[in-house]
Motif scaffolding. Sequence first.
Motif, PDB file in Angstrom:
ATOM      1  N   ILE A  65      -5.085   1.110  -4.078  1.00 13.58           N
ATOM      2  CA  ILE A  65      -3.627   1.006  -3.982  1.00 13.58           C
ATOM      3  C   ILE A  65      -3.087   2.396  -3.681  1.00 13.58           C
ATOM      4  CG2 ILE A  65      -1.489   0.461  -5.217  1.00 13.58           C
ATOM      5  CD1 ILE A  65      -3.037  -1.615  -6.810  1.00 13.58           C
ATOM      6  N   ASN A  66      -2.291   2.473  -2.640  1.00 12.07           N
ATOM      7  CA  ASN A  66      -1.721   3.758  -2.221  1.00 12.07           C
ATOM      8  C   ASN A  66      -0.228   3.751  -2.524  1.00 12.07           C
ATOM      9  OD1 ASN A  66      -1.341   6.232  -1.069  1.00 12.07           O
ATOM     10  ND2 ASN A  66      -1.435   5.506   1.046  1.00 12.07           N
ATOM     11  N   ILE A  67       0.186   4.667  -3.387  1.00 12.77           N
ATOM     12  CA  ILE A  67       1.590   4.742  -3.774  1.00 12.77           C
ATOM     13  C   ILE A  67       2.201   5.978  -3.135  1.00 12.77           C
ATOM     14  CG2 ILE A  67       3.180   4.992  -5.717  1.00 12.77           C
ATOM     15  CD1 ILE A  67       1.061   3.551  -7.437  1.00 12.77           C
ATOM     16  N   GLY A  68       3.206   5.779  -2.314  1.00  8.64           N
ATOM     17  CA  GLY A  68       3.828   6.939  -1.679  1.00  8.64           C
ATOM     18  C   GLY A  68       4.770   6.541  -0.567  1.00  8.64           C
ATOM     19  N   PRO A  69       5.504   7.510  -0.050  1.00 11.39           N
ATOM     20  CA  PRO A  69       6.443   7.235   1.036  1.00 11.39           C
ATOM     21  C   PRO A  69       5.753   7.056   2.380  1.00 11.39           C
ATOM     22  CG  PRO A  69       6.945   9.310  -0.115  1.00 11.39           C
ATOM     23  CD  PRO A  69       5.596   8.896  -0.540  1.00 11.39           C
ATOM     24  N   VAL A  70       4.446   7.373   2.458  1.00  7.87           N
ATOM     25  CA  VAL A  70       3.719   7.392   3.719  1.00  7.87           C
ATOM     26  C   VAL A  70       2.494   6.499   3.602  1.00  7.87           C
ATOM     27  CG1 VAL A  70       2.202   8.919   5.029  1.00  7.87           C
ATOM     28  CG2 VAL A  70       4.507   9.681   4.456  1.00  7.87           C
ATOM     29  N   ARG A  71       2.200   5.735   4.682  1.00  6.97           N
ATOM     30  CA  ARG A  71       1.076   4.786   4.614  1.00  6.97           C
ATOM     31  C   ARG A  71      -0.247   5.364   5.117  1.00  6.97           C
ATOM     32  NH1 ARG A  71       1.962  -1.047   6.778  1.00  6.97           N
ATOM     33  NH2 ARG A  71       2.927   0.063   8.512  1.00  6.97           N
ATOM     34  N   ASP A  72      -0.189   6.228   6.145  1.00  3.43           N
ATOM     35  CA  ASP A  72      -1.416   6.561   6.881  1.00  3.43           C
ATOM     36  C   ASP A  72      -2.199   7.713   6.253  1.00  3.43           C
ATOM     37  OD1 ASP A  72       0.363   8.540   7.442  1.00  3.43           O
ATOM     38  OD2 ASP A  72       0.096   8.502   9.607  1.00  3.43           O
ATOM     39  N   ASN A  73      -2.236   7.771   4.923  1.00  5.96           N
ATOM     40  CA  ASN A  73      -2.966   8.871   4.295  1.00  5.96           C
ATOM     41  C   ASN A  73      -4.079   8.387   3.365  1.00  5.96           C
ATOM     42  OD1 ASN A  73      -1.449   7.914   2.236  1.00  5.96           O
ATOM     43  ND2 ASN A  73      -0.193   9.730   1.949  1.00  5.96           N
ATOM     44  N   LEU A  74      -4.570   7.160   3.592  1.00  7.03           N
ATOM     45  CA  LEU A  74      -5.699   6.660   2.799  1.00  7.03           C
ATOM     46  C   LEU A  74      -6.519   5.701   3.657  1.00  7.03           C
ATOM     47  CD1 LEU A  74      -7.304   6.551   0.211  1.00  7.03           C
ATOM     48  CD2 LEU A  74      -5.615   5.029  -0.769  1.00  7.03           C
ATOM     49  N   ASP A  75      -7.605   6.222   4.233  1.00  8.94           N
ATOM     50  CA  ASP A  75      -8.464   5.443   5.117  1.00  8.94           C
ATOM     51  C   ASP A  75      -9.798   5.220   4.419  1.00  8.94           C
ATOM     52  OD1 ASP A  75     -10.247   4.514   7.013  1.00  8.94           O
ATOM     53  OD2 ASP A  75     -10.249   6.374   8.184  1.00  8.94           O
ATOM     54  N   THR A  76     -10.047   3.961   4.015  1.00  6.62           N
ATOM     55  CA  THR A  76     -11.286   3.647   3.298  1.00  6.62           C
ATOM     56  C   THR A  76     -12.188   2.759   4.137  1.00  6.62           C
ATOM     57  OG1 THR A  76     -10.473   1.599   2.346  1.00  6.62           O
ATOM     58  CG2 THR A  76      -9.955   3.616   1.151  1.00  6.62           C
ATOM     59  N   GLY A  77     -11.743   2.430   5.350  1.00  2.98           N
ATOM     60  CA  GLY A  77     -12.487   1.485   6.170  1.00  2.98           C
ATOM     61  C   GLY A  77     -12.278   0.049   5.730  1.00  2.98           C
ATOM     62  N   ALA A  78     -11.525  -0.157   4.645  1.00  2.63           N
ATOM     63  CA  ALA A  78     -11.250  -1.510   4.146  1.00  2.63           C
ATOM     64  C   ALA A  78      -9.746  -1.610   3.845  1.00  2.63           C
ATOM     65  CB  ALA A  78     -12.082  -1.779   2.893  1.00  2.63           C
ATOM     66  N   ASP A  79      -9.344  -2.698   3.219  1.00  4.63           N
ATOM     67  CA  ASP A  79      -7.911  -2.908   2.956  1.00  4.63           C
ATOM     68  C   ASP A  79      -7.382  -1.935   1.914  1.00  4.63           C
ATOM     69  OD1 ASP A  79      -7.807  -4.929   4.716  1.00  4.63           O
ATOM     70  OD2 ASP A  79      -7.876  -6.556   3.211  1.00  4.63           O
ATOM     71  N   VAL A  80      -6.167  -1.485   2.135  1.00  5.08           N
ATOM     72  CA  VAL A  80      -5.471  -0.652   1.154  1.00  5.08           C
ATOM     73  C   VAL A  80      -4.074  -1.240   0.977  1.00  5.08           C
ATOM     74  CG1 VAL A  80      -4.508   1.627   0.700  1.00  5.08           C
ATOM     75  CG2 VAL A  80      -6.732   1.444   1.837  1.00  5.08           C
ATOM     76  N   GLU A  81      -3.671  -1.484  -0.276  1.00 10.05           N
ATOM     77  CA  GLU A  81      -2.295  -1.931  -0.517  1.00 10.05           C
ATOM     78  C   GLU A  81      -1.384  -0.719  -0.544  1.00 10.05           C
ATOM     79  OE1 GLU A  81      -1.961  -4.516  -4.109  1.00 10.05           O
ATOM     80  OE2 GLU A  81      -4.145  -4.596  -3.852  1.00 10.05           O
ATOM     81  N   TRP A  82      -0.223  -0.869   0.052  1.00 10.82           N
ATOM     82  CA  TRP A  82       0.725   0.252   0.091  1.00 10.82           C
ATOM     83  C   TRP A  82       1.957  -0.091  -0.747  1.00 10.82           C
ATOM     84  CZ3 TRP A  82       4.498   1.520   4.653  1.00 10.82           C
ATOM     85  CH2 TRP A  82       5.135   2.748   4.422  1.00 10.82           C
ATOM     86  N   ILE A  83       2.259   0.726  -1.718  1.00 12.01           N
ATOM     87  CA  ILE A  83       3.501   0.573  -2.487  1.00 12.01           C
ATOM     88  C   ILE A  83       4.412   1.733  -2.126  1.00 12.01           C
ATOM     89  CG2 ILE A  83       4.531   0.520  -4.791  1.00 12.01           C
ATOM     90  CD1 ILE A  83       2.011  -0.747  -5.867  1.00 12.01           C
ATOM     91  N   GLN A  84       5.554   1.407  -1.528  1.00  7.25           N
ATOM     92  CA  GLN A  84       6.495   2.464  -1.131  1.00  7.25           C
ATOM     93  C   GLN A  84       7.264   2.965  -2.351  1.00  7.25           C
ATOM     94  OE1 GLN A  84       9.038   1.184   2.066  1.00  7.25           O
ATOM     95  NE2 GLN A  84       7.360   0.220   3.201  1.00  7.25           N
ATOM     96  N   ILE A  85       7.439   4.257  -2.392  1.00  6.66           N
ATOM     97  CA  ILE A  85       8.202   4.838  -3.505  1.00  6.66           C
ATOM     98  C   ILE A  85       9.068   5.969  -2.978  1.00  6.66           C
ATOM     99  CG2 ILE A  85       6.317   6.456  -4.116  1.00  6.66           C
ATOM    100  CD1 ILE A  85       7.140   6.126  -7.053  1.00  6.66           C
ATOM    101  N   ARG A  86      10.236   6.106  -3.541  1.00  7.36           N
ATOM    102  CA  ARG A  86      11.088   7.235  -3.167  1.00  7.36           C
ATOM    103  C   ARG A  86      10.403   8.546  -3.540  1.00  7.36           C
ATOM    104  NH1 ARG A  86      16.670   5.388  -5.998  1.00  7.36           N
ATOM    105  NH2 ARG A  86      17.628   4.351  -4.227  1.00  7.36           N
TER     106      ARG A  86
END
Length: 762
Positions: free
Chosen positions: A215-236
């Motif tokens: 799970i990637n928490i942050g304002p930006v999505r493209d900063n976690l590449d695992t070769g598999a699915d990553v959930e993105w939670i947007q946060i201020r």
Amino acid sequence: MNRFTASHWGVYEVDTDTVGTPKIKPLDGDTDPSPIGLFQLDEQVMRSRIRQPSVRRSWLEGGPGSAPHLRGNEPFVEVSWDQALDLVAAEVRRVSSQHGNASIFGGSYGWASAGRFHHAQSQVHRFLNMAGGYVRHTESYSLGAAHVVMPHIVDGMHSLISYHTSWDVMAKHTGLFVGFGGVPLKNAQISPGGSGRHRVRDGLHAMGASGVRFINIGPVRDNLDTGADVEWIQIRPNTDTALMLGLAWQLRAEGLHDTAFLDRYCVGYDRFERYLTGETDGCPKTPEWAEAITGVPAQRIVTLARDMAAARTMLNIAWSLQRAHHGEQPFWMLVTLAAMLGQIGLPGGGFGAGYGPSNTMGTRNRRLSGPSLSQGQNAVSDYIPVARIADMLLNPGETFTHDGKTLTYPDIRLVYWAGGNPYHHHQDLNRLIKAWQKPETIVVHEQFWTATAKRADIVLPATTSMERNDIGYATQEGLFVAMRKIVEPFAQSRDDFAIFSDIAERLGFGDQFHEGRDEAAWLKHLYAQCREKWSGQGVDLPEFDSFWEQGIVDLSAEEGSIIMLEGFRQDPEAHPVRTPSGKLEIFSETIESFALPDFTPHPVWREPVEWLGATDTVGFPLHLLTDQPGRKLHSQLDCSPHSAAGKVGGREPIYINPADAGARGISSGDIVEVFNTRGRCLAGAIVTEDIMPGVVRIATGAWFDPDPDTRVDKHGNPNVLTLDIGASSLSQGCAAQTCLVEVGPPLRNPPPVTAFDPPPFA
Ligand SMILES: Nc1nc2c(c(=O)[nH]1)N[C@H]1C(S)=C(S)[C@@H](COP(=O)(O)OP(=O)(O)OC[C@H]3O[C@@H](n4cnc5c(=O)[nH]c(N)nc54)[C@H](O)[C@@H]3O)O[C@H]1N2
Ligand SMILES: Nc1nc2c(c(=O)[nH]1)N[C@H]1C(S)=C(S)[C@@H](COP(=O)(O)OP(=O)(O)OC[C@H]3O[C@@H](n4cnc5c(=O)[nH]c(N)nc54)[C@H](O)[C@@H]3O)O[C@H]1N2
Ligand SMILES: [Mo]
């Protein structure tokens, strides 16, 4: 014949047999080499090199203190080495004897280059110590807040970095990896002193392949590449502490927190809990409360808390989060949340602080400290927390606080810089320009006509690591490298060591400085010292001559798996953490004793001065993130074709969400002006869903290029916009990520970029 070279972005092989420019190639066995270093010898890079010692015209004609407002805006005069060295020696002598060495600022922050002997900061500090001392700096721009707060909570950052749980352990044991600010591979290209083989992509992909949930928490999505699915939670931006508090509240409400762990391994949870529940301030930190601050839906917080408690969970944090107003809080709260989950010291659980900012974290290499040049003793006790440089220059005699102490800013007459670029790294550059007019003299050793070199009085051209012999070694990177000279020094450039030796001769301490050794003798000496030290630790290095011949010593035999704080978990009495209580401090009596107005002795949510939830964002509705650049290291090699290929219309890109772009008539490829009350810069738009609405992002590193009339930076250096305040009165760390801006409509005729042109010469 192939030679090796070490750089912050990697170890490379260089083919010196080719006709023309030697060819730089990735190191054998590096599965993810960084392209940055391949361009070090490119002719485009060489165009911005400094050819000859140069002195600013007014300073040369009128002496120290002449027309300081013209720094950066008047021609230089090229002079001989002898004349330049005489001028520097006389100025060091004058300032030292008339004003005392506490009026020399030699902090000289910066990354310089890899190589243990020619390390510019070691050289300048050794030189200034022998000249009677200098005002130094503490901490770094990287970790200003964390370096100060973490020793109160768990351990110093340098130490923590060295025992992060290794990637192999996480692939095997971690169930859920939650990243606050991702694990950006662009950042893991580097390690200070020379990354060895790049391991982070393989580390993440092995975790992805073995089914770890990310799970990637942050304002930006493209900063976690695992070769598999990553959930993105947007946060201020700047609100992660509130989210972690919401998670903590939910854990406690459902009894999912590990009270046995909190009792045995921590102090002060009870004091913190009263704040969490609202007993102390009337405000329970519920998921609904957190939603209002962070923008993360309360229901998502509830399920995330349950998921964290149900799995073997690793919580990771990017360093960026502490480069902000109240930046100590997310780090303290991360450790607190991990303590409530009770998995610290177990394989694959606990926290990381953090994976991503360099290749180092997650290494299996043994911690062995490498060769180092002795810097001697500093007779001056004055210092500043590194990011307070403009405050110091503007406010001599004023007091400030740092880690519980009250100190006074010295009165600086001479600034001496080698191996750093303050017009890259400092915030609010228009304020720095004002502060920069205060000293009587500014001396800079540089390889390139950077914005800092252009704003100096005396500029001495330095060689690059390709132009000298050195030993490359970065702690825990696993490679020991004979950095043999690849090419001859450019034009008249010289090694910092040679420059300081000659100035030291003029000042009467030449023998003390160079100890009668030349470069070759120093390398043998430093190597022999290290070889002896390591043999005491059971590691055999070959004789110097065979090391030099073979080019590389691979230390992978020393590898082993690492579990962070494993010993502490097994026996906290025998292996206490290095805090006053020997336990994890969720409440710190030491910090309480400092009685700071902006710092509570346990983690809390405090509003930053600028953020999307502020009531007075009028005029500046977008939060600007200024992250690390993927195609260079800070400002280094911004002049390379690799960096140029990432620019938009020759400017640093600004990433903007389609909603924000649409509202302003902006499309990808447009040049736009980004502004706030502190400054203005141009940037090239990239419209993308990878950044959340309300947030924009310009990486650091574009060479500062202000138009002399309008003062608009033409190139996209975001530090004309950022805020120059301390993270808090505890750390005084860099707070660059706390910054609101507005973006204007596309420009029709943007002015050309002149950042890479040398200055005018008289
Ligand atoms: N807005 C914003 N600002 C930031 C950050 C951010 O996140 N946001 N991040 C901050 C961080 S974490 C950091 S670490 C700083 C980095 O800031 P710096 O470390 O100052 O940046 P560099 O571009 O690496 O500067 C190093 C300089 O040393 C020169 N150099 C290299 N080798 C040698 C040598 O052998 N001798 C001499 N004399 N010179 C040499 C290079 O040419 C270069 O100009 O920036 C900080 N600034
Ligand atoms: N290629 C390259 N690599 C580098 C460097 C470089 O210049 N170039 N610099 C090196 C240096 S000196 C350092 S100190 C490290 C720095 O490492 P970091 O400080 O970790 O790096 P950043 O890229 O600034 O930020 C990492 C991520 O944090 C996210 N982020 C920012 N603010 C917030 C926030 O408030 N909340 C959340 N959840 N996420 C946020 C950003 O979107 C970004 O993707 O990188 C190092 N690596
Ligand atoms: Mo940094």
